[in-house]
Design a protein around this motif. Sequence first.
Motif: not given
Length: 272
Positions: A87-94, A183-195
């Motif tokens: 799983q990748l975090t938002v900072p990983d994608y950035a 993969w969608y569900l893995k990314t969805l949790q990351v999206m929901m958690d990002y402030p």
Amino acid sequence: MTGELRDGPLVSEIEVDGLQGQVFASRRPRETPADATVPAAPAVVLIHGIGVSHRYLARLHRLLSRSVDTYSIDLPGFGSTPRPEHQLTVPDYAAYILGALAQVGVHEFVLVGHSMGSQFAIEAALQEPERIRHVVLMGPVVDSRRRSVPRQALALGIDSLFFETPSSNFLVASDYFRCGLSWYLKTLQVMMDYPTEERIPGVRAPVLVIRGANDPVAGAIWCRRLAARAAGGRLLEVPNNGHVVQHTGAGEVAQAITSFASLPAGAPELQP
């Protein structure tokens, strides 16, 4: 590997820290020797949201590329790119976005993100603020009134049923299928958690928030609050459009981006 799409952008396979994605580049030619002495306008970089790819950004990409260098990115795990092993975090994608653009020689740019792509844009602007001239957030998430998966799903369902066109629904649905549920569900949790609302005040670049006026995903109150918390923040609502405003209202969105970032504007294009 680099190749060219027929009548389209140049496509490059880019690896950054073991993650593989694609960059779609439309570069304007320098027409005369005198052009070489004139500083070029900053490029515009388009970032997709969860589950999708550059395809639903194609209309906007085409319009912007008439006047400025324009890049769209398929992030690791989306479109036809291979899924990462973890799983990748938002900072990983950035970090991937910034590294990929450096590899193709894009060092200063206007960064435009849609939906979850708005989170990636914010985080990239925090990681390397000196490279990013302006930030544009289209349909940013996650709306504080819909901060649960069922509420997000309901908003997306309403949007697709009542406020999208057959072509926008087809692009999104077919890309969701390519992405795959896991993969969608893995990314969805990351999206929901990002402030998002906590991170945006740290962005130094001017920020434009764009929403379709009918968008049930990124509500008006939420978008106004984000614009108010951003440096030099502005809000634009595009009438008669839903969440995928960059596809259904591409002309208005392209004009808003070029005006906001003081970029040369291309000729308008009628949308079918």
